[in-house]
Design an enzyme around this catalytic site. Structure first.
Site, PDB file in Angstrom:
ATOM      1  N   GLU A   1      37.850   8.473  -7.680  1.00 19.92           N
ATOM      2  CA  GLU A   1      38.143   8.512  -8.057  1.00 19.92           C
ATOM      3  C   GLU A   1      39.416   9.830  -8.152  1.00 19.92           C
ATOM      4  OE1 GLU A   1      36.704   6.445 -11.715  1.00 19.92           O
ATOM      5  OE2 GLU A   1      38.280   7.780 -13.167  1.00 19.92           O
TER       6      GLU A   1
ATOM      7  N   CYS B   1      41.878  13.291 -17.121  1.00 23.82           N
ATOM      8  CA  CYS B   1      42.697  12.648 -15.656  1.00 23.82           C
ATOM      9  C   CYS B   1      43.072  12.316 -15.822  1.00 23.82           C
ATOM     10  CB  CYS B   1      41.798  12.032 -14.551  1.00 23.82           C
ATOM     11  SG  CYS B   1      40.325  11.153 -14.947  1.00 23.82           S
TER      12      CYS B   1
END
Ligand SMILES: Cc1cc2nc3c(=O)[nH]c(=O)nc-3n(C[C@H](O)[C@H](O)[C@H](O)COP(=O)(O)OP(=O)(O)OC[C@H]3O[C@@H](n4cnc5c(N)ncnc54)[C@H](O)[C@@H]3O)c2cc1C
Length: 1002
Positions: free
Chosen positions: A760, A794
């Protein structure tokens, strides 16, 4: 505040149990039969007059008739108009109408889900039961209308409808026009309370503008207020949220310092004109702060001797009675009168949602309407008995409520009714005709269409809700007798006080799992207790040594041994351990938050959110694990054979996580791998080793065998050393795209089995804002998405794309809202933005800011404390989206303007970044939203909300392209990726025939 009176503090349980309250309310609800009979008679009269009236539910019928269209079509136009009201400028409004009516093409448009039109409560505007039949939709009706009279005529009618909606609920666009409209009525004795529309200031400029408009209005009202004495004088209602850009519990000191004197100035001005002055009631989390501001202002000696100061109290709140008692004490202590407006409350759905989102123990409001009604009547009785210290003002459009109060007041004086402009006209006309001693004040909103939205939405919900009296009274199919059913009779017993269809926030995800426990910062005692616990738990951070490559290799070998036993444990056993870990995390809330603040530099809000996410991961993967791993899946096949597909652990998983969610991402990776039956070697970020150590010891304590779970501390080199080990069966990684690529290469270069990598990575996350979006909402969502957690998520917003027609206003509001953020020590609960993680990150971000100052247009630069790793929020405008080529991991927002006609180019630019993690769309045009979703494969798309804070199991998180491999964390596909699949086919006929077929073959 110049007062030497010590003020009592308001204390009451934030969200007490419904049954205990119902017990008390039911015990005191009954009246003698003769009084009940009188209530029936009056209420029946009122309802009959509502149903028989020319003006029906307050003139809505009349308004619709003005269209010279059938009322059903008029209603459909209202729906379109209501949406149109949200749009700031004329050009976009035209485009919006075109979009909805489709230049004649509208008529052929297949009806599809169109949130604007379908959910618009206006469709149910009190008349729905009479006008609209099942299956009919506003767009269906409009399509037919367009076919008949043509799009231009529909467009004109829509504009007309818009004006009528505005006129119906708003007395005037300016205070002067409103006063001109009421002049004659005032002469005849009508009372008004004017309300300047607009609420929720986001910026200091907004707050100043609202202040000015209140102040001007008070002067204007004062000038025309005549000679009557209070309470028969006109008044003004103010909203505290309009007067301060951060009217929130955590900014308490600032609010007391800045807002209280402003309120006092307005109150003094109102006093100088002898007006009534009421502070409106807003959301439950603001109640304690509202009371504090209200009391501090009230106590000021300059207001002594004035009986016009007042407050609204919401009966749907469980604390309503406590508020009334508190205000009565306050009035006694200061020897003054308070005007107290009792309402039921206008934010019910918002309250339910907020309590669910925040994982509160219970709701601050009732969940059954009769409980609200019952509480209202009980509070009304209390208020009447507290006269003349309190001057009760009963605001309701419910005939039964009004009739009951009339009876409770028993012909006495010293109170008034109140209704909203545009509502309750027939009811009160009849009431005043039959009961000349009764008085009704009209609450009259004043303001332009732009400020109407929030108010209008509340009114439409109020009119449209099935449970609402207005909607039921408008439905001739509901017998009057039903409308006369007393709330006490509807509840019956205390056990029925709670709505079974609305689970407690904790049970939101049941039967799968518990929701993680949260906290309401607006609950002062809960916040104080938590802050106290955190301080007690705070410890100096120990120094943690990094592992050597040899220790890393040894950990993998030990985990390999641990795997043999762990992988053979039952899924239920593993799930139970994870659930125990979740409980331990909840119990250890304070030390974990202290650590997240001290080591991770996180604000209180972020700490609570992160801890809850970690808890949710444990419980979610436990429940998913039971679903997927407990029993193999039986597959269909020929008789005489049993086919199953089972999942089992792969071996040793290496879990490498970042510092920005040192608890949640760390534990999310580890618990998923463990649940799937793997042994785990976890390597946290070198910036946050202490949190990782605590998390691992907590998992061991919960029952994960030490052999199955190992912690290896160190930086990227140790991570690389782990990945290189031949025994590694899988890697789960969250971090930069660059490191993910390096891991991928290392894995690919190894001989032996090809092992999976779940990565990720980052994103250049965009939010697209078109001209139909609501600027206030955009400002909230952008500030939260770009600057919360100092932009170190993020998912954070990096690139804001605003349609050029509204860009100036939107950017100014964002900059203004960003200016109100407090940057500083994350341990102070009033801090909105803490430091960035370390000096290296700060240096990188400072360099980027310096470059942007040269290459882009600076819209906003915040100020940050000089000492520490602080980076203030910045907003820069780029000329093209493609100018931003890499993820900038901090509180720096880049903005681009786009032309509506070049929308597709904008989408291409966003796609060209190669990232696809999070994306925001703010638009009221569903086609636009659909177009964006179809064009961009972004992992998490958020429409008309912020783009951060994905909730486990609700918004599974993760992207594609440069943003990661998937599957999504906290989603249903995640666990299987950590597992091996095994199909087993057993020939059940091999041992001498197909017994099952023979016995079933009859
Ligand atoms: C003059 C005036 C001033 C006002 N000022 C304010 C203010 O300052 N702040 C504010 O919040 N509102 C204010 N309101 C709005 C007011 O709250 C609503 O108009 C009112 O709730 C409608 O009540 P009713 O008795 O007319 O209708 P009813 O239909 O009898 O009651 C509606 C009430 O029931 C509640 N309800 C619906 N379903 C449920 C459920 N399942 N469980 C529990 N409760 C439920 C609704 O939320 C609403 O409060 C004001 C209204 C007036 C008339």
């Amino acid at each position: 505040m110049p007062s030497d009176q010590p003020l009592a503090e308001f204390t009451a349980a934030y969200a007490p149990d419904d049954a205990a309250l119902a017990d008390e309310l039911l015990a005191s609800a009954a009246l003698p039969p003769d009084r009940e009979a009188r209530i029936d008679a009056v209420a029946t009269e009122l309802i009959s007059s509502i149903r028989g009236s020319e003006h029906g539910l307050g003139g809505v019928d009349a308004m619709l008739r003005e269209f010279a269209l059938s009322t059903k079509e008029g209603l459909a136009l209202m729906v379109l108009a209501e949406a149109l009201l949200r749009i700031p400028d004329a050009a976009t409004a035209d485009a919006f109408i075109e979009d909805k009516l489709g230049q004649g093409d509208f008529a052929h448009h297949r009806i599809k889900s169109d949130a604007v039109l379908v959910n618009a409560s206006a469709w149910a505007l009190g008349l729905s039961a009479r006008l609209v039949h099942a299956g009919e939709t506003p767009q269906g009706t409009l399509a037919a209308l367009t076919r008949r009279i043509g799009a231009p005529a529909v467009r004109a009618a829509t504009r007309q409808a818009m004006r009528l909606i505005g006129n119906h609920f708003v007395l005037g666009e300016t205070i002067d026009s409103a006063l001109a409209r009421t002049k004659a009525h005032v002469r005849e004795g009508s009372r008004y309370s004017y309300d300047m529309l607009g609420e929720g200031a986001r910026t200091a400029e907004d707050a100043e503008r609202y202040y000015q408009s209140y102040s001007d209005a008070i002067t204007a009202i004062g000038r025309t207020s005549g000679n009557a004495a209070l309470p028969a004088r006109p008044g003004i209602s103010v909203k505290l949220s309009a007067l301060h850009p951060r009217f929130e519990a955590i900014s308490r000191d600032r609010v007391m310092r800045e807002l209280t004197p402003r309120l006092l100035e307005l109150a003094r001005l109102a006093r100088s004109h002898g007006l009534a002055f009421t502070v409106d009631a807003e959301e439950a989390d603001r109640l304690e702060l509202s009371l504090e501001v209200f009391a501090a202002c009230f106590a000021d000696p300059s207001l002594s001797g004035w009986d016009g100061y007042g407050l609204a109290v919401q009966a749907y709140q469980k604390r309503a009675a406590a508020v009334i008692e508190y205000l009565a004490e306050l009035a006694n202590a200061l020897d003054r009168r308070i005007m107290l407006r009792l309402v039921k409350g206008a934010y019910w759905d918002t309250e339910i949602k907020r309590a669910q989102e925040r994982g509160l123990a219970d709701y601050p409001v009732f969940t059954r309407k009769p409980m609200t009604d019952l509480n209202y009547l009980s509070c009304a009785g209390k208020l009447l008995s507290l006269r003349p210290r309190l001057f009760p003002q009963f605001a309701s459009h419910n005939a039964l409520t009004v009739a009951t109060i009339l009876e409770l007041a028993d012909g006495s004086e010293g109170y008034e009714f109140q209704r909203l402009h545009g509502m309750g006209e027939a009811l009160y006309a009849r009431l005043l005709a039959e009961h000349p001693q009764a008085v009704c004040r009209i609450y009259a909103p004043v303001g332009g269409h732009r400020d109407l939205l929030a108010y209008l939405v509340r009114r439409l919900l109020e009119n449209g809700a099935n449970s609402s009296f207005v909607a039921q009274a408008g439905d001739d199919n509901v017998p009057i007798a039903e409308l006369l059913t007393r709330p006490a009779a509807q509840i019956g017993r205390p056990e029925n006080a709670r709505n079974p269809a609305i689970p407690l926030p904790r049970d939101l995800y049941q039967p799968q799992r518990l929701n993680s426990r949260g906290i309401e910062f607006g609950d002062r005692s809960a916040l104080a207790a938590l802050l106290g616990d955190i301080e007690t738990a705070r410890r100096p951070l120990p120094t943690i040594a990094a592992a050597t490559p040899a220790q890393a290799a040894a950990a993998i070998a030990a985990a390999r041994d641990g795997f043999e036993t762990w992988s053979r444990t039952s899924a239920d056993h593993r799930a139970t351990i994870l659930e125990r870990a979740a409980d331990l995390l909840e119990q250890r809330r304070a030390p974990l938050i202290a650590l997240l603040q001290d080591e991770g530099g996180k604000t209180l809000d972020d700490c609570v959110a992160e801890l809850r996410e970690a808890i949710d991961y444990c419980r979610y993967y436990a429940s998913e694990g039971r679903r997927l791993f407990a029993e193999p899946l039986a597959l269909p096949g020929p008789t005489g054979e049993r086919n199953t597909l089972g999942l089992r652990g792969r071996g040793v998983f290496v879990a490498i996580s970042p510092w920005n969610f040192p608890l949640a991402i760390f534990l999310g990776q580890v618990t998923a791998a463990l649940m799937a039956g793997n042994a785990v070697v976890a390597k946290p970020a070198e910036q946050t080793p202490v949190i990782a150590e605590l998390a691992i010891s907590l998992l061991h304590e919960a029952g994960v065998p030490r052999a199955a779970l190992h912690l290896v501390q160190g930086d990227g080199r140790i991570g690389a050393a782990l990945v290189e080990q031949p025994e590694v069966a899988g890697v789960v990684f969250t971090g930069s795209t660059e490191v993910a690529r390096a891991i991928n290469r290392t894995l690919a270069a190894k001989d032996g089995p090809i092992v999976p990598l779940i990565a990720e990575t980052g994103g250049i996350n965009a939010m697209i804002v078109d001209a139909t979006a609501l600027p206030e909402q955009v400002a909230d969502d952008v500030v939260a998405s770009a600057f919360r957690s100092a932009g170190q998520r993020c998912s954070a917003l990096r690139l804001l794309c605003v349609q050029e027609d509204v860009a100036d206003r939107v950017i100014a509001m964002i900059a203004g809202a960003a200016r109100e953020l407090r940057i500083g020590d994350p341990r102070d609960p009033a801090t909105h933005v803490g430091p960035v993680i370390d000096a290296e990150a700060k240096a990188r971000l400072d360099a980027h800011i310096a470059r942007m100052k040269r290459e882009a247009r600076l819209h906003f630069a915040g100020t940050a404390p000089a000492n520490g790793n602080f980076v203030a929020p910045h907003v820069f405008e780029l000329s093209r989206a493609s100018q931003l080529t890499e993820e900038v991991f901090g509180p720096i927002l880049h903005v681009v303007r786009y032309k509506a006609a070049e929308f597709d180019d904008l989408l291409d630019d966003i796609a060209a970044t190669g990232y696809a993690l999070t994306l925001g769309v703010q638009s009221r045009i569903d086609d636009t939203v659909a177009r964006v979703i179809a064009r961009l494969p972004t992992g998490n798309v958020y429409v008309n909300r912020n783009i951060v804070g994905a909730v486990v199991g609700v918004q599974p998180f993760g992207g594609s392209g440069l943003s990661g491999t998937g599957p999504k964390a906290g989603g249903p596909q995640y666990l299987p990726r950590f597992a091996l699949e095994q199909t087993v086919s057993i020939n059940t006929a091999a041992a001498g025939g197909d017994a099952a077929l023979l016995t079933g073959g009859g």
